[in-house]
Design a protein around this motif. Structure first.
Motif, PDB file in Angstrom:
ATOM      1  N   ARG A  70      43.454  54.992 -17.295  1.00  0.00           N
ATOM      2  CA  ARG A  70      42.326  54.065 -17.269  1.00  0.00           C
ATOM      3  C   ARG A  70      41.199  54.614 -18.128  1.00  0.00           C
TER       4      ARG A  70
ATOM      5  N   GLY B 104      37.726  55.778 -19.061  1.00  0.00           N
ATOM      6  CA  GLY B 104      36.526  56.260 -18.397  1.00  0.00           C
ATOM      7  C   GLY B 104      36.639  56.496 -16.913  1.00  0.00           C
ATOM      8  N   GLY B 105      37.816  56.696 -16.395  1.00  0.00           N
ATOM      9  CA  GLY B 105      37.931  56.920 -14.960  1.00  0.00           C
ATOM     10  C   GLY B 105      39.215  57.623 -14.589  1.00  0.00           C
ATOM     11  N   ARG B 106      39.294  57.917 -13.323  1.00  0.00           N
ATOM     12  CA  ARG B 106      40.509  58.570 -12.827  1.00  0.00           C
ATOM     13  C   ARG B 106      41.587  57.528 -12.602  1.00  0.00           C
TER      14      ARG B 106
ATOM     15  N   HIS C 136      43.464  54.460  -6.655  1.00  0.00           N
ATOM     16  CA  HIS C 136      43.451  54.738  -8.099  1.00  0.00           C
ATOM     17  C   HIS C 136      44.512  53.905  -8.820  1.00  0.00           C
TER      18      HIS C 136
ATOM     19  N   THR D  87      43.659  51.142 -11.736  1.00  0.00           N
ATOM     20  CA  THR D  87      44.270  51.316 -13.053  1.00  0.00           C
ATOM     21  C   THR D  87      45.167  50.123 -13.387  1.00  0.00           C
TER      22      THR D  87
ATOM     23  N   GLU E  82      43.071  47.139 -14.427  1.00  0.00           N
ATOM     24  CA  GLU E  82      42.633  47.238 -15.825  1.00  0.00           C
ATOM     25  C   GLU E  82      43.776  46.903 -16.775  1.00  0.00           C
TER      26      GLU E  82
END
Length: 150
Positions: A67, A69-71, A110, A114, A117
């Motif tokens: 993803r 900008g993220g975990r 998470h 993800t 997105e």
């Protein structure tokens, strides 16, 4: 009594499987020498899961999708007919504890973020999504278990 003839691609299929096994083993030894041990075994499990899903008729379209900008990471993304399947691969060295039990609430959150997105960027409806787990146990010959709609 006469035996039926073997298919014309029989020798090729057998030699391809043996070649794939040799390449897997070599790739794994190289990873073990360069990477963290846990990371190398995880990648080997992903390789086996990838090959397993393809053999089951899945069309794998992404590996290790992260993803922005993220975990969060999706180990494998594959089409299974009309369903876009997000696959989490878990591995263990023995069968004492089921690998899929490692997918806890935080990991699921998470995966959902993800996957959302990925679906948005790929312009695929949420209704087409499915979440599976492939567990690999490395005890002697690796065993693979595929849990659909996990």
């Amino acid at each position: 009594m006469r035996l039926p003839p073997l298919p014309s691609d029989y020798v090729f299929r057998m030699s391809w499987q043996k070649l794939a096994a040799v390449l897997d083993s070599t790739r794994h030894r190289i990873r073990l020498s360069r990477w963290d041990r846990e990371q190398a075994w995880g990648r080997r499990a992903e390789d086996l899961a990838h090959r397993y899903l393809r053999a089951q008729g899945f069309q794998v379209v992404a590996r290790n999708y992260r993803r922005r900008g993220g975990r969060g990471e999706l180990d494998l993304v594959a089409w299974d007919g009309p369903a876009l399947v997000f696959v989490e691969v878990k591995a263990r060295g023995n069968g004492l504890v089921a690998p899929e039990l490692a997918v806890d609430r935080e990991k699921r959150e998470h995966l959902l973020l993800t996957a959302a997105e990925y679906l948005r960027r790929a312009r695929v409806a949420w209704e087409a999504a499915r979440f599976d787990i492939v567990s690999v146990i490395f005890e002697g010959q690796p065993s693979i278990r595929h849990l659909r709609d996990a």
